[in-house]
Design a protein around this motif. Sequence first.
Motif, PDB file in Angstrom:
ATOM      1  N   SER A 210      46.279  16.183  93.993  1.00 56.74           N
ATOM      2  CA  SER A 210      45.610  16.637  92.781  1.00 56.74           C
ATOM      3  C   SER A 210      44.927  17.977  93.055  1.00 56.74           C
ATOM      4  O   SER A 210      44.818  18.401  94.201  1.00 56.74           O
ATOM      5  CB  SER A 210      44.596  15.595  92.306  1.00 56.74           C
ATOM      6  N   SER A 211      44.472  18.606  91.987  1.00 61.19           N
ATOM      7  CA  SER A 211      43.841  19.934  92.087  1.00 61.19           C
ATOM      8  C   SER A 211      44.691  20.865  92.949  1.00 61.19           C
ATOM      9  O   SER A 211      44.184  21.546  93.841  1.00 61.19           O
ATOM     10  CB  SER A 211      42.430  19.818  92.675  1.00 61.19           C
ATOM     11  N   LEU A 212      45.966  20.877  92.660  1.00 60.60           N
ATOM     12  CA  LEU A 212      46.901  21.642  93.482  1.00 60.60           C
ATOM     13  C   LEU A 212      46.640  23.136  93.378  1.00 60.60           C
ATOM     14  O   LEU A 212      46.263  23.657  92.317  1.00 60.60           O
ATOM     15  CB  LEU A 212      48.336  21.313  93.093  1.00 60.60           C
ATOM     16  N   LYS A 213      46.870  23.807  94.507  1.00 63.04           N
ATOM     17  CA  LYS A 213      46.665  25.252  94.621  1.00 63.04           C
ATOM     18  C   LYS A 213      47.979  25.914  95.018  1.00 63.04           C
ATOM     19  O   LYS A 213      48.848  25.274  95.625  1.00 63.04           O
ATOM     20  CB  LYS A 213      45.622  25.550  95.695  1.00 63.04           C
ATOM     21  N   PRO A 214      48.119  27.203  94.737  1.00 65.33           N
ATOM     22  CA  PRO A 214      49.336  27.895  95.173  1.00 65.33           C
ATOM     23  C   PRO A 214      49.568  27.770  96.683  1.00 65.33           C
ATOM     24  O   PRO A 214      50.727  27.707  97.121  1.00 65.33           O
ATOM     25  CB  PRO A 214      49.071  29.345  94.748  1.00 65.33           C
TER      26      PRO A 214
ATOM     27  N   ASN B  51      43.511   9.944 107.780  1.00 61.99           N
ATOM     28  CA  ASN B  51      42.951  11.222 108.193  1.00 61.99           C
ATOM     29  C   ASN B  51      43.663  12.315 107.412  1.00 61.99           C
ATOM     30  O   ASN B  51      44.858  12.184 107.100  1.00 61.99           O
ATOM     31  CB  ASN B  51      43.138  11.452 109.699  1.00 61.99           C
ATOM     32  N   TYR B  52      42.927  13.380 107.134  1.00 63.51           N
ATOM     33  CA  TYR B  52      43.467  14.468 106.330  1.00 63.51           C
ATOM     34  C   TYR B  52      43.160  15.817 106.958  1.00 63.51           C
ATOM     35  O   TYR B  52      42.129  15.997 107.607  1.00 63.51           O
ATOM     36  CB  TYR B  52      42.860  14.442 104.923  1.00 63.51           C
ATOM     37  N   ALA B  53      44.059  16.756 106.717  1.00 63.36           N
ATOM     38  CA  ALA B  53      43.764  18.136 107.076  1.00 63.36           C
ATOM     39  C   ALA B  53      42.591  18.609 106.228  1.00 63.36           C
ATOM     40  O   ALA B  53      42.438  18.193 105.068  1.00 63.36           O
ATOM     41  CB  ALA B  53      44.988  19.010 106.818  1.00 63.36           C
ATOM     42  N   ASP B  54      41.769  19.475 106.806  1.00 58.91           N
ATOM     43  CA  ASP B  54      40.596  19.964 106.078  1.00 58.91           C
ATOM     44  C   ASP B  54      40.977  20.592 104.738  1.00 58.91           C
ATOM     45  O   ASP B  54      40.237  20.483 103.759  1.00 58.91           O
ATOM     46  CB  ASP B  54      39.843  20.992 106.921  1.00 58.91           C
ATOM     47  N   SER B  55      42.134  21.229 104.704  1.00 55.27           N
ATOM     48  CA  SER B  55      42.541  21.950 103.497  1.00 55.27           C
ATOM     49  C   SER B  55      42.846  21.031 102.316  1.00 55.27           C
ATOM     50  O   SER B  55      42.897  21.490 101.173  1.00 55.27           O
ATOM     51  CB  SER B  55      43.757  22.819 103.796  1.00 55.27           C
ATOM     52  N   VAL B  56      43.069  19.734 102.576  1.00 51.44           N
ATOM     53  CA  VAL B  56      43.439  18.823 101.483  1.00 51.44           C
ATOM     54  C   VAL B  56      42.426  17.705 101.267  1.00 51.44           C
ATOM     55  O   VAL B  56      42.586  16.895 100.343  1.00 51.44           O
ATOM     56  CB  VAL B  56      44.838  18.214 101.705  1.00 51.44           C
ATOM     57  N   LYS B  57      41.387  17.644 102.092  1.00 46.85           N
ATOM     58  CA  LYS B  57      40.381  16.581 101.947  1.00 46.85           C
ATOM     59  C   LYS B  57      39.766  16.604 100.560  1.00 46.85           C
ATOM     60  O   LYS B  57      39.386  17.662 100.048  1.00 46.85           O
ATOM     61  CB  LYS B  57      39.293  16.752 103.007  1.00 46.85           C
ATOM     62  N   GLY B  58      39.677  15.444  99.969  1.00 42.68           N
ATOM     63  CA  GLY B  58      39.113  15.327  98.635  1.00 42.68           C
ATOM     64  C   GLY B  58      40.107  15.596  97.521  1.00 42.68           C
ATOM     65  O   GLY B  58      39.794  15.372  96.342  1.00 42.68           O
ATOM     66  N   ARG B  59      41.300  16.086  97.869  1.00 38.68           N
ATOM     67  CA  ARG B  59      42.319  16.382  96.849  1.00 38.68           C
ATOM     68  C   ARG B  59      43.559  15.512  96.992  1.00 38.68           C
ATOM     69  O   ARG B  59      44.211  15.197  95.995  1.00 38.68           O
ATOM     70  CB  ARG B  59      42.732  17.859  96.927  1.00 38.68           C
ATOM     71  N   PHE B  60      43.909  15.148  98.221  1.00 38.58           N
ATOM     72  CA  PHE B  60      45.120  14.362  98.478  1.00 38.58           C
ATOM     73  C   PHE B  60      44.725  12.969  98.964  1.00 38.58           C
ATOM     74  O   PHE B  60      43.716  12.800  99.659  1.00 38.58           O
ATOM     75  CB  PHE B  60      45.980  15.016  99.555  1.00 38.58           C
ATOM     76  N   THR B  61      45.560  11.987  98.629  1.00 40.53           N
ATOM     77  CA  THR B  61      45.348  10.620  99.086  1.00 40.53           C
ATOM     78  C   THR B  61      46.665  10.037  99.577  1.00 40.53           C
ATOM     79  O   THR B  61      47.656  10.039  98.834  1.00 40.53           O
ATOM     80  CB  THR B  61      44.790   9.736  97.957  1.00 40.53           C
ATOM     81  N   ILE B  62      46.653   9.546 100.803  1.00 37.17           N
ATOM     82  CA  ILE B  62      47.832   8.909 101.375  1.00 37.17           C
ATOM     83  C   ILE B  62      47.680   7.397 101.250  1.00 37.17           C
ATOM     84  O   ILE B  62      46.588   6.853 101.422  1.00 37.17           O
ATOM     85  CB  ILE B  62      48.030   9.336 102.846  1.00 37.17           C
ATOM     86  N   SER B  63      48.783   6.733 100.942  1.00 36.36           N
ATOM     87  CA  SER B  63      48.751   5.276 100.803  1.00 36.36           C
ATOM     88  C   SER B  63      50.162   4.734 101.014  1.00 36.36           C
ATOM     89  O   SER B  63      51.115   5.503 101.136  1.00 36.36           O
ATOM     90  CB  SER B  63      48.238   4.876  99.418  1.00 36.36           C
ATOM     91  N   LYS B  64      50.278   3.420 101.056  1.00 39.06           N
ATOM     92  CA  LYS B  64      51.611   2.826 101.195  1.00 39.06           C
ATOM     93  C   LYS B  64      51.632   1.469 100.521  1.00 39.06           C
ATOM     94  O   LYS B  64      50.598   0.831 100.314  1.00 39.06           O
ATOM     95  CB  LYS B  64      52.010   2.695 102.662  1.00 39.06           C
ATOM     96  N   ASP B  65      52.840   1.042 100.188  1.00 41.87           N
ATOM     97  CA  ASP B  65      53.080  -0.284  99.637  1.00 41.87           C
ATOM     98  C   ASP B  65      54.142  -0.927 100.527  1.00 41.87           C
ATOM     99  O   ASP B  65      55.331  -0.580 100.434  1.00 41.87           O
ATOM    100  CB  ASP B  65      53.558  -0.173  98.186  1.00 41.87           C
ATOM    101  N   ASN B  66      53.718  -1.826 101.395  1.00 37.29           N
ATOM    102  CA  ASN B  66      54.669  -2.416 102.341  1.00 37.29           C
ATOM    103  C   ASN B  66      55.784  -3.170 101.623  1.00 37.29           C
ATOM    104  O   ASN B  66      56.942  -3.126 102.062  1.00 37.29           O
ATOM    105  CB  ASN B  66      53.943  -3.346 103.301  1.00 37.29           C
ATOM    106  N   ALA B  67      55.445  -3.845 100.533  1.00 43.53           N
ATOM    107  CA  ALA B  67      56.458  -4.621  99.825  1.00 43.53           C
ATOM    108  C   ALA B  67      57.559  -3.730  99.259  1.00 43.53           C
ATOM    109  O   ALA B  67      58.730  -4.132  99.194  1.00 43.53           O
ATOM    110  CB  ALA B  67      55.808  -5.427  98.709  1.00 43.53           C
TER     111      ALA B  67
END
Length: 125
Positions: A83-87, A58-74
């Motif tokens: 991406s597409s970072l803003k001030p 789930n993402y905050a509306d302000s970052v949807k489509g620009r940020f991606t959360i993921s993990k590597d358990n190993a």
Amino acid sequence: QVQLVESGGGLVQPGGSLRLSCEASTEIGNMNVMCWYCQAPGKQRELVATLGSSRTTNYADSVKGRFTISKDNAKKTMYLQMSSLKPDDTAVYYCHARRTYVTGPSARIEKHEYWGQGTQVTVSS
């Protein structure tokens, strides 16, 4: 005590990208929820992205489509690809993990939360 250590922050121009990492001192596969928060100067800490144990996101509306959360358990590491970072994305970014489990003969519920120390992200030209 579980430790979370963030890295990957820095100065980037508007429109640029960064990848934040959050390395844990223990396995993260048993964490119920892992999240990224941000806190800009003079503002309250805000939830940016959530990753559930089943890898639902789930993402905050302000970052949807620009940020991606993921993990590597190993690697015991969670990531935030930005991406597409803003001030307005300028803030200290914190990783957070929560684990809830049942233990003991009395089936006591244990809840634990862990925070990293934060990593600064500055978006400026």
